[in-house]
Design a protein around this motif. Structure first.
Motif: not given
Length: 226
Positions: A203-214
């Protein structure tokens, strides 16, 4: 009954030598040769006319194509620049920045490009605000975050000030937060039954690729991927 001798006397046989043609053969052969030469000459003459006509038509067609494309090689040709802009807009919606880059890349003068773009804006064929908002909606459907959406707007030639404006508005309306939760729900479904750390890592990998706030990613992970 007439005898053979009497028949031969009445109808004498004229013997021909091997080199002597039959009567009428020489004239017939000459006529045939003359006819053949005449046909050959006529055919060659006609062929020359056809070839010349074809060549002239080919040159005319080439000249017409050259004339039609001449404007594309003239940096100051406003009409050609406008036609190029309309073709680009017909192929896909574009921001004024993206259209400007394409026209400049085609070799049109900067002042000509600016004039064409101003005219297209005046007649509402370009609307950067509407375009930027449509990009934000597409990014939200792709479950992208604020940072990813800003990068996409920049890639599509949207002015940074305008991009920041529409992204701030979307963020205030909870667009990116909802996108992060939707991404979390999708990853949760796909990773059901796997180890918790594996699920959260994906999930963190996908969220990082899509540019979400940590910060929103941590909240979603804690809620959905325990």
């Amino acid at each position: 009954m007439i005898s053979a001798e009497a028949f031969l006397q009445r109808n004498p046989v004229v013997l021909q030598t091997a080199n002597e043609p039959e009567s009428g053969s020489v004239s017939s052969l000459d006529e045939a040769e003359d006819s053949a030469r005449s046909m050959s000459n006529d055919s060659g003459h006609a062929g020359g006319m056809i070839t010349g006509t074809t060549r002239r038509r080919g040159m005319t067609s080439w000249n017409a194509r050259s004339a039609g494309n001449a404007g594309a090689d003239d940096p100051s040709d406003v009409d050609a620049c406008r036609e190029a802009a309309l073709r680009l807009l017909d192929a896909a919606p574009r921001s004024s920045g993206a259209l400007r880059d394409r026209l400049l890349g085609k070799g049109y003068a900067e002042d000509v490009v600016e004039g064409v773009i101003e005219r297209l804006i005046a007649v509402h064929l370009i609307n950067d605000l509407d375009y930027a908002q449509s990009v934000v909606r597409v990014c939200a459907n792709r479950m992208m975050g604020r940072r990813g959406t800003m990068m996409e707007l920049a890639r599509k030639g949207v002015d940074r000030v305008l991009a920041t404006q529409v992204v701030n508005e979307a963020e205030q309306n909870g667009v990116f937060e909802e996108a992060a939760w939707e991404l979390g729900r999708r990853v949760a479904r796909k990773t059901e039954g796997l180890d918790r750390q594996v699920r959260q890592r994906r999930f963190w990998a996908a969220g990082g690729r899509k540019g979400h706030n940590p910060s929103i990613l941590r909240e979603v992970a804690a809620e959905l991927l325990h």
